[in-house]
Design a protein around this motif. Sequence first.
Motif, short mmCIF file in Angstrom:
data_model
loop_
_atom_site.label_atom_id
_atom_site.label_comp_id
_atom_site.label_asym_id
_atom_site.label_seq_id
_atom_site.Cartn_x
_atom_site.Cartn_y
_atom_site.Cartn_z
N TRP A 69 20.39 -3.13 -5.41
CA TRP A 69 20.58 -2.02 -4.47
C TRP A 69 19.29 -1.32 -4.11
CZ3 TRP A 69 24.87 -0.45 -8.27
CH2 TRP A 69 24.35 0.15 -9.43
N TRP A 70 18.16 -1.77 -4.63
CA TRP A 70 16.86 -1.27 -4.16
C TRP A 70 16.24 -2.16 -3.11
CZ3 TRP A 70 18.18 -0.58 -9.41
CH2 TRP A 70 18.29 0.76 -9.82
N TRP A 71 16.91 -3.29 -2.79
CA TRP A 71 16.29 -4.11 -1.72
C TRP A 71 17.24 -4.87 -0.82
CZ3 TRP A 71 15.26 -9.68 -2.05
CH2 TRP A 71 15.71 -10.28 -3.24
N PHE A 72 18.50 -5.03 -1.21
CA PHE A 72 19.47 -5.57 -0.25
C PHE A 72 20.88 -5.09 -0.59
CE2 PHE A 72 21.59 -9.05 -2.61
CZ PHE A 72 20.71 -9.25 -3.67
N PRO A 73 21.70 -4.83 0.44
CA PRO A 73 23.09 -4.43 0.20
C PRO A 73 23.90 -5.62 -0.30
CG PRO A 73 22.71 -4.69 2.55
CD PRO A 73 21.38 -4.91 1.88
N SER A 74 24.83 -5.35 -1.21
CA SER A 74 25.54 -6.48 -1.81
C SER A 74 26.86 -6.06 -2.41
CB SER A 74 24.67 -7.11 -2.92
OG SER A 74 24.66 -6.27 -4.07
N ASN A 75 27.57 -7.06 -2.87
CA ASN A 75 28.72 -6.85 -3.76
C ASN A 75 28.17 -7.08 -5.17
OD1 ASN A 75 31.32 -6.36 -4.63
ND2 ASN A 75 32.04 -8.44 -4.25
N ASP A 76 27.74 -6.00 -5.81
CA ASP A 76 26.82 -6.11 -6.93
C ASP A 76 27.54 -6.28 -8.27
OD1 ASP A 76 24.44 -6.27 -8.21
OD2 ASP A 76 23.90 -4.16 -8.00
N HIS A 77 28.13 -7.44 -8.44
CA HIS A 77 28.77 -7.77 -9.72
C HIS A 77 28.76 -9.29 -9.87
CE1 HIS A 77 31.88 -8.06 -12.89
NE2 HIS A 77 31.40 -6.87 -13.22
N ALA A 108 0.82 -1.22 0.00
CA ALA A 108 0.00 0.00 0.00
C ALA A 108 0.85 1.26 0.00
CB ALA A 108 -0.94 -0.01 1.21
N THR A 109 2.02 1.20 0.62
CA THR A 109 2.87 2.38 0.74
C THR A 109 4.22 2.23 0.05
OG1 THR A 109 3.79 1.54 2.81
CG2 THR A 109 1.86 2.99 2.97
N ASP A 110 4.50 1.04 -0.46
CA ASP A 110 5.80 0.72 -1.05
C ASP A 110 6.93 0.83 -0.01
OD1 ASP A 110 7.33 -0.16 -3.28
OD2 ASP A 110 8.03 1.88 -3.64
N GLN A 111 6.59 0.63 1.24
CA GLN A 111 7.60 0.69 2.30
C GLN A 111 8.30 -0.66 2.40
OE1 GLN A 111 8.98 2.44 4.84
NE2 GLN A 111 8.00 4.44 4.55
N LEU A 112 9.62 -0.63 2.31
CA LEU A 112 10.41 -1.84 2.49
C LEU A 112 11.38 -1.61 3.65
CD1 LEU A 112 11.47 -4.47 0.31
CD2 LEU A 112 13.49 -3.20 0.98
N SER A 113 11.44 -2.56 4.56
CA SER A 113 12.41 -2.44 5.66
C SER A 113 12.96 -3.82 5.95
CB SER A 113 11.74 -1.86 6.91
OG SER A 113 10.65 -2.67 7.32
N GLY A 114 14.15 -3.85 6.51
CA GLY A 114 14.68 -5.16 6.79
C GLY A 114 16.12 -5.18 7.24
N THR A 115 16.62 -6.41 7.28
CA THR A 115 17.99 -6.67 7.72
C THR A 115 18.60 -7.68 6.75
OG1 THR A 115 17.34 -6.39 10.03
CG2 THR A 115 19.43 -7.54 9.61
N THR A 116 19.76 -7.34 6.24
CA THR A 116 20.51 -8.31 5.44
C THR A 116 21.80 -8.65 6.15
OG1 THR A 116 19.60 -7.71 3.29
CG2 THR A 116 21.83 -8.62 3.30
N THR A 117 22.04 -9.94 6.27
CA THR A 117 23.27 -10.43 6.89
C THR A 117 24.13 -11.07 5.80
OG1 THR A 117 22.09 -10.85 8.95
CG2 THR A 117 24.25 -11.92 8.69
#
Length: 501
Positions: free
Chosen positions: A156-164, A55-64
């Motif tokens: 990078w819109w939903w989890f932090p990463s080594n993006d390659h 409904a709000t496009d709110q995303l929250s969380g934790t990435t390990t």
Amino acid sequence: MTAAATTVALTLGAGVANAAATPGAPGAGDVYFPDYGNGGYDVQHYDVRVRYQPATDQLSGTTTILARSTQDLSRFNLDFALDVSSVQVNNRAATFTREGDHELVVTPARQVPQGANLTVTVKYAGIPSQVEVNGYTGWSRTADGALAVNEPESAWWWFPSNDHPTDKATYDVSVLAPDDVQVISNGTLTSGPNPELKGWNRWYWRSAKPQATYLTYIAIGRYDIETDTAADGSPIINAFSTSLGDFEGAARAGINRTNEIIETEEQWFGTYPFEARGGVAAIPGAPGFALETQTRPVYDGRFWRRGGNTYVVAHENAHQWFGDSVSLTQWRDIWLNEGFASYAEWLWSEHEGEGTPQELFDYTYASYPADDPFWQVLPGDPGADKVFDSAVYDRGALTLQALRVQIGDDAFFELLPTWLQEHQYGNGTTDEFIALAEKISGQQLDDLFTTWLFTPERPDLTTGTTLARRSTADTDTTPTRPKSWNKIQQVHTAHADLKVS
Ligand SMILES: [Zn+2]
């Protein structure tokens, strides 16, 4: 930098400080996208745990993130665009800053020696559809949810990463979402949907083979999920948006043939490399293309607006071998993905009795006149802004047919599975592919690959170097249009809509 850091570390009693510790590189060394990915560590596993409110496009969380350092690290970068509230490294609070649109610079409380295990925990929140990188968001918000499906960048819109794609890892993805929507991701559903809050369910997905960041996805919305079992016992999981409307029948008719298509492709490429299979037909209009997300491609529902089309299913599932199991080392080598997946459509066309690869070669070649700008784009080095140009697809497939004619069917169909086996779950380069083709065929192939991949002109089929001796394309006779032509063109037209930032 090192002297000051050493002093601080000793003052804090942080153990043995290392004056040689330096920052990890802010990029993975990609010549097209130099700030994509990072240096100084290698990720083994991502545990992505998010909550999403459509409904709000709110995303929250934790990435390990579980990783190992590849140098003495004073700090390192992650690629991420949402707002971060905390970062911990090995259970100690780390400091962090932002650089540019998508670099999160993390400085651990303790320097990290080379070869050490790293557990990095990042807490974050945001509205991904409103977060732009290079003026663009790869997050598709829909009427009923969202899709994180994009190439070369979506993580990078939903989890932090080594993006390659050079840093592949396994994944657990869990998503908490309202109970009137479904959540689909890669691999197998290990648990769920489980009620967690009143009116909310959590879904647990696992991808157990190494997976590139851009092949990791979530689809949230109203879906019919259908499950079956493949001959090897692995799950077939198909999901169909409840908003497909008039496209629903054709979408189901295409995606429901996924397993048959995979079993056919196994005859050319070797055993299917992953633990699950299937497809997701998304709401028409999103994500705007189809993508070979690992174990389960995602297709914009519009792929079936003109009726049945199995070629897109053949294309995206061929990528499970070419792109997903064997991934790029440089985005410059994109033809190793798209040329091969396009060639798989030609093989599928012959299997379906709708035109042979040579007929498709002839017709494709003839459809681009010598002065067409198509021939100016080099499939082997298209440029960062032309990674998804039609030349990468069509001329990439032409290259493979020229190679097949040159080295013969026996060598060609030994080369493909050997390439895939040698680089399974890893990465490959164009140079490595050429070397293997030469080794298996016993032929010197520099001229052929230079002509087809690296020369900005239409190859002359009458010369010995291209050796398309079965071709009729160089005659005055216009080749007959193969029955599969229009469907294959639909696949590539839509695929090329991808926004590359
Ligand atoms: Zn493709």
